[in-house]
Design an enzyme around this catalytic site. Structure first.
Site, PDB file in Angstrom:
ATOM      1  N   LYS A  52       0.839  -1.201   0.000  1.00 11.70           N
ATOM      2  CA  LYS A  52       0.000   0.000   0.000  1.00 11.70           C
ATOM      3  C   LYS A  52       0.873   1.250   0.000  1.00 11.70           C
ATOM      4  CE  LYS A  52      -3.862  -2.383   2.180  1.00 11.70           C
ATOM      5  NZ  LYS A  52      -4.541  -2.765   3.434  1.00 11.70           N
ATOM      6  N   GLN A  96      -5.084  -2.064   9.710  1.00 14.51           N
ATOM      7  CA  GLN A  96      -4.882  -3.327   9.005  1.00 14.51           C
ATOM      8  C   GLN A  96      -5.467  -4.480   9.825  1.00 14.51           C
ATOM      9  OE1 GLN A  96      -3.717  -3.526   5.881  1.00 14.51           O
ATOM     10  NE2 GLN A  96      -3.956  -5.743   5.852  1.00 14.51           N
ATOM     11  N   ASP A 119     -11.325   2.300   3.835  1.00 12.57           N
ATOM     12  CA  ASP A 119     -11.607   0.878   3.597  1.00 12.57           C
ATOM     13  C   ASP A 119     -13.103   0.657   3.345  1.00 12.57           C
ATOM     14  OD1 ASP A 119      -9.408  -0.874   3.594  1.00 12.57           O
ATOM     15  OD2 ASP A 119      -9.220  -0.839   5.780  1.00 12.57           O
TER      16      ASP A 119
HETATM   17  N1  GUN Z   1      -6.809  -7.256   5.642  1.00 12.89           N
HETATM   18  C1  GUN Z   1      -7.058  -7.927   4.489  1.00 12.89           C
HETATM   19  N2  GUN Z   1      -7.638  -7.112   3.594  1.00 12.89           N
HETATM   20  C2  GUN Z   1      -7.762  -5.904   4.193  1.00 12.89           C
HETATM   21  C3  GUN Z   1      -8.281  -4.647   3.764  1.00 12.89           C
HETATM   22  O1  GUN Z   1      -8.772  -4.458   2.645  1.00 12.89           O
HETATM   23  N3  GUN Z   1      -8.217  -3.643   4.674  1.00 12.89           N
HETATM   24  C4  GUN Z   1      -7.718  -3.815   5.921  1.00 12.89           C
HETATM   25  N4  GUN Z   1      -7.716  -2.779   6.756  1.00 12.89           N
HETATM   26  N5  GUN Z   1      -7.226  -4.966   6.346  1.00 12.89           N
HETATM   27  C5  GUN Z   1      -7.250  -6.005   5.478  1.00 12.89           C
END
Ligand code: GUN
Length: 295
Positions: A52, A96, A119
């Site tokens: 990211k 996350q 998200d």
């Molecule tokens: N863990 C796996 N996929 C995601 C996501 O799209 N966002 C977040 N915050 N954690 C994740």
């Protein structure tokens, strides 16, 4: 059979975004800023957060990662979220997932300011999405919608089967595909662990979306001739022939299925790169105040 090149489509979309980010940065005197909180040392989460950061950098979005130890208390985590919620120079915040044991993900996600919840996991944003109101769409479902659109795959009136009902992928993508919108209007069936005759249901699909989290579960018998198959799964399996010692596989048994498909996404290089595009789009949208205009 045509392979949907998610990496190439994601790169195109990122290039388009980079131009807009640069224009906005010079107009407003700062770039959009995405913050991520990473609690503990889950190796997959470390990789996701690094990817990211790298993608933010590629499009000119500022990013920062707040690392907190495995034994962080809920109170400390909520305090960190409040701190970022109150920082006017941070547009988007993600925590996350998964969180270490003892931390309540629902409570934590609900503490993120809805206007920074890029998200799209906050109950307010989920509710707005379900009602068709302006909202941050969750990143993977948005990525899948963009893949279908950019690959010119017709959706209107088609039968779509989604395998897996998670809050992050299966449930929201089934809602988006059933919408009365130009690039949706599918007739959607949402399947899960209790679905009977799953293979027969999947064989009715013009578009089969698999997000069940089981390595190579979907074999040729699940796929109608000429279908489009979108594989959301990603699994590391030991492979001595690879330098890394492992290979990446999806929820779909690719070699068994590909010959039957009109379109198929590979793993890696299919849905994965598009998920990050979804997150970047939401961050840009937060910066522009598109969803919550009062900001
Ligand atoms: N863990 C796996 N996929 C995601 C996501 O799209 N966002 C977040 N915050 N954690 C994740």
């Amino acid at each position: 059979m045509r392979i949907i090149n998610g990496k190439e489509i994601a790169d195109q979309l990122k290039n388009e975004m980079a131009a807009e980010v640069e224009r906005l940065r010079s107009e407003r005197g700062r770039a959009p800023h995405l913050a991520a909180i990473l609690v503990g040392n889950d190796p997959a989460s470390e990789t996701y957060v690094k990817n990211k950061e790298k993608s933010c950098h590629e499009v000119g979005i500022s990013s920062s990662v707040y690392r907190m130890p495995e034994n962080t208390t809920e109170e400390q985590l909520l305090e960190a979220i409040d701190f970022i919620n109150n920082d006017d120079e941070i547009d988007g915040l993600i925590v996350q997932l998964p969180l270490p044991k003892g931390l309540d993900a629902d409570k934590v996600v609900s503490r993120i300011a809805p206007e920074k919840d890029v998200d799209g996991f906050h109950p307010i944003n989920v509710g707005r999405m379900v009602l068709g109101q302006p909202s941050y769409l969750p990143a993977t479902p948005m990525g899948i919608m963009l893949l279908l659109e950019r690959s010119g795959i017709p959706t209107e009136g088609t039968r779509c089967v989604v395998v897996g009902r998670s809050n992050i992928v299966g449930t929201p993508v089934s809602i988006l595909l059933s919408r009365n919108l130009k690039n949706a209007n599918c007739t959607v069936t949402l399947c899960h662990s209790r679905t009977q005759n799953l293979a027969a249901v999947c064989r009715t699909a013009d578009i089969l979306i698999v997000a069940i989290g089981k390595c190579e579960m979907i074999t040729g018998e699940y796929v109608k001739e000429g279908a489009t198959v979108i594989d959301v799964g990603i699994h590391r399996v030991p492979d001595a022939t690879k330098k890394s010692g492992y290979a990446l596989k999806g929820d779909v048994k690719y070699d068994d299925v590909a010959g039957r498909c009109e379109f198929i996404t590979p793993v890696p290089g299919g849905v994965g790169p598009m998920t990050i595009v979804g997150l970047l789009r939401n961050t840009l949208s937060a910066f522009k105040g598109e969803i919550y205009p009062s900001r």
